[in-house]
Scaffold this motif. Structure first.
Motif, PDB file in Angstrom:
ATOM      1  N   ARG A  32     -49.035  37.046  -1.341  1.00 44.41           N
ATOM      2  CA  ARG A  32     -48.707  36.405  -0.419  1.00 44.41           C
ATOM      3  C   ARG A  32     -48.079  34.841  -0.322  1.00 44.41           C
ATOM      4  NH1 ARG A  32     -51.658  32.772   3.323  1.00 44.41           N
ATOM      5  NH2 ARG A  32     -53.071  32.806   1.456  1.00 44.41           N
ATOM      6  N   PHE A  33     -46.912  35.026  -0.712  1.00 41.71           N
ATOM      7  CA  PHE A  33     -46.242  33.699  -0.806  1.00 41.71           C
ATOM      8  C   PHE A  33     -46.051  32.744   0.252  1.00 41.71           C
ATOM      9  CE2 PHE A  33     -44.717  37.038  -3.725  1.00 41.71           C
ATOM     10  CZ  PHE A  33     -45.066  36.487  -5.120  1.00 41.71           C
ATOM     11  N   GLN A  34     -46.275  31.698   0.070  1.00 36.35           N
ATOM     12  CA  GLN A  34     -46.415  30.482   1.140  1.00 36.35           C
ATOM     13  C   GLN A  34     -45.318  29.178   0.805  1.00 36.35           C
ATOM     14  OE1 GLN A  34     -49.126  30.361   3.654  1.00 36.35           O
ATOM     15  NE2 GLN A  34     -48.823  32.525   3.152  1.00 36.35           N
ATOM     16  N   ARG A  35     -44.617  29.069   2.076  1.00 38.60           N
ATOM     17  CA  ARG A  35     -43.596  28.160   2.124  1.00 38.60           C
ATOM     18  C   ARG A  35     -44.212  26.803   1.917  1.00 38.60           C
ATOM     19  NH1 ARG A  35     -40.229  28.223   6.951  1.00 38.60           N
ATOM     20  NH2 ARG A  35     -39.638  30.044   6.178  1.00 38.60           N
ATOM     21  N   LYS A  36     -45.499  26.471   2.214  1.00 36.84           N
ATOM     22  CA  LYS A  36     -46.068  25.165   2.128  1.00 36.84           C
ATOM     23  C   LYS A  36     -46.636  25.195   0.775  1.00 36.84           C
ATOM     24  CE  LYS A  36     -50.512  26.920   4.064  1.00 36.84           C
ATOM     25  NZ  LYS A  36     -51.268  26.755   5.156  1.00 36.84           N
ATOM     26  N   LEU A  37     -46.622  26.013   0.007  1.00 35.73           N
ATOM     27  CA  LEU A  37     -47.221  26.229  -1.280  1.00 35.73           C
ATOM     28  C   LEU A  37     -45.937  26.241  -2.393  1.00 35.73           C
ATOM     29  CD1 LEU A  37     -50.368  28.444  -1.103  1.00 35.73           C
ATOM     30  CD2 LEU A  37     -50.103  25.764  -1.165  1.00 35.73           C
ATOM     31  N   ASN A  38     -44.607  25.766  -2.029  1.00 38.74           N
ATOM     32  CA  ASN A  38     -43.566  25.776  -2.640  1.00 38.74           C
ATOM     33  C   ASN A  38     -43.113  27.358  -3.358  1.00 38.74           C
ATOM     34  OD1 ASN A  38     -43.217  23.130  -2.989  1.00 38.74           O
ATOM     35  ND2 ASN A  38     -44.677  22.968  -4.624  1.00 38.74           N
ATOM     36  N   ASN A  39     -43.223  28.254  -2.076  1.00 41.69           N
ATOM     37  CA  ASN A  39     -43.061  29.643  -2.334  1.00 41.69           C
ATOM     38  C   ASN A  39     -43.675  30.412  -3.283  1.00 41.69           C
ATOM     39  OD1 ASN A  39     -41.345  29.710   0.108  1.00 41.69           O
ATOM     40  ND2 ASN A  39     -39.564  28.910  -1.208  1.00 41.69           N
ATOM     41  N   LEU A  40     -45.045  29.816  -3.600  1.00 41.55           N
ATOM     42  CA  LEU A  40     -45.767  30.375  -4.352  1.00 41.55           C
ATOM     43  C   LEU A  40     -46.913  31.255  -3.976  1.00 41.55           C
ATOM     44  CD1 LEU A  40     -46.272  27.550  -7.023  1.00 41.55           C
ATOM     45  CD2 LEU A  40     -45.021  29.730  -7.298  1.00 41.55           C
ATOM     46  N   SER A  41     -47.682  32.231  -4.542  1.00 45.80           N
ATOM     47  CA  SER A  41     -48.981  32.718  -3.911  1.00 45.80           C
ATOM     48  C   SER A  41     -50.133  31.631  -4.175  1.00 45.80           C
ATOM     49  CB  SER A  41     -49.336  33.790  -4.797  1.00 45.80           C
ATOM     50  OG  SER A  41     -49.716  33.748  -5.957  1.00 45.80           O
ATOM     51  N   PRO A  42     -51.068  31.617  -3.450  1.00 43.91           N
ATOM     52  CA  PRO A  42     -52.374  30.944  -3.526  1.00 43.91           C
ATOM     53  C   PRO A  42     -52.702  30.665  -4.996  1.00 43.91           C
ATOM     54  CG  PRO A  42     -52.752  31.998  -1.448  1.00 43.91           C
ATOM     55  CD  PRO A  42     -51.424  32.509  -2.357  1.00 43.91           C
ATOM     56  N   TYR A  43     -52.835  31.823  -5.513  1.00 38.70           N
ATOM     57  CA  TYR A  43     -53.266  31.915  -7.200  1.00 38.70           C
ATOM     58  C   TYR A  43     -52.388  31.276  -7.994  1.00 38.70           C
ATOM     59  CZ  TYR A  43     -54.342  34.373 -11.735  1.00 38.70           C
ATOM     60  OH  TYR A  43     -54.591  34.293 -12.779  1.00 38.70           O
ATOM     61  N   GLU A  44     -50.970  31.646  -7.779  1.00 41.55           N
ATOM     62  CA  GLU A  44     -50.054  30.817  -8.571  1.00 41.55           C
ATOM     63  C   GLU A  44     -50.334  29.300  -8.524  1.00 41.55           C
ATOM     64  OE1 GLU A  44     -46.328  34.182  -8.977  1.00 41.55           O
ATOM     65  OE2 GLU A  44     -46.590  32.989  -7.242  1.00 41.55           O
ATOM     66  N   TYR A  45     -50.136  28.814  -7.120  1.00 36.23           N
ATOM     67  CA  TYR A  45     -50.111  27.366  -6.621  1.00 36.23           C
ATOM     68  C   TYR A  45     -51.527  26.645  -7.492  1.00 36.23           C
ATOM     69  CZ  TYR A  45     -50.180  23.203  -4.128  1.00 36.23           C
ATOM     70  OH  TYR A  45     -50.025  21.895  -3.715  1.00 36.23           O
ATOM     71  N   ARG A  46     -52.649  27.156  -7.637  1.00 38.02           N
ATOM     72  CA  ARG A  46     -53.840  26.801  -7.960  1.00 38.02           C
ATOM     73  C   ARG A  46     -53.788  26.860  -9.511  1.00 38.02           C
ATOM     74  NH1 ARG A  46     -56.347  30.453  -4.176  1.00 38.02           N
ATOM     75  NH2 ARG A  46     -56.860  31.908  -5.940  1.00 38.02           N
ATOM     76  N   ASN A  47     -52.998  27.875 -10.190  1.00 35.35           N
ATOM     77  CA  ASN A  47     -52.957  27.782 -11.637  1.00 35.35           C
ATOM     78  C   ASN A  47     -51.859  26.878 -12.006  1.00 35.35           C
ATOM     79  OD1 ASN A  47     -54.802  29.797 -12.215  1.00 35.35           O
ATOM     80  ND2 ASN A  47     -53.391  31.530 -12.066  1.00 35.35           N
ATOM     81  N   GLN A  48     -50.984  26.333 -11.258  1.00 32.04           N
ATOM     82  CA  GLN A  48     -50.052  25.170 -11.579  1.00 32.04           C
ATOM     83  C   GLN A  48     -50.779  23.911 -12.088  1.00 32.04           C
ATOM     84  OE1 GLN A  48     -47.592  24.310  -8.557  1.00 32.04           O
ATOM     85  NE2 GLN A  48     -45.682  25.398  -9.433  1.00 32.04           N
ATOM     86  N   ALA A  49     -51.941  23.599 -11.592  1.00 27.46           N
ATOM     87  CA  ALA A  49     -52.460  22.493 -11.746  1.00 27.46           C
ATOM     88  C   ALA A  49     -53.369  22.420 -12.875  1.00 27.46           C
ATOM     89  CB  ALA A  49     -53.706  22.108 -10.512  1.00 27.46           C
ATOM     90  N   VAL A  50     -53.747  23.568 -13.471  1.00 21.77           N
ATOM     91  CA  VAL A  50     -54.620  23.696 -14.700  1.00 21.77           C
ATOM     92  C   VAL A  50     -53.538  23.283 -15.874  1.00 21.77           C
ATOM     93  CG1 VAL A  50     -55.797  25.290 -16.014  1.00 21.77           C
ATOM     94  CG2 VAL A  50     -56.007  25.464 -13.451  1.00 21.77           C
TER      95      VAL A  50
END
Length: 50
Positions: A32-50
């Motif tokens: 589920r890609f989200q515009r507010k998460l830079n067009n990433l899924s929540p999983y991909e967005y969380r893994n960016q910070a790691v």
């Protein structure tokens, strides 16, 4: 899953319900890609910070 309306489905067994919920959770977090998460899924967005 395009809809969150599980009440529209007629499940025959509790295993069907568990499977549907599991698939929905996976979709919600991984596909589920989200515009507010830079067009990433929540999983991909969380893994960016790691």
């Amino acid at each position: 899953f395009k809809s969150e309306c599980f009440y529209l489905y007629s499940f025959r067994t509790s295993e069907e319900v568990k499977d549907a919920v599991s698939k929905y959770i996976r979709f919600y977090n991984h596909q589920r890609f989200q515009r507010k998460l830079n067009n990433l899924s929540p999983y991909e967005y969380r893994n960016q910070a790691v």
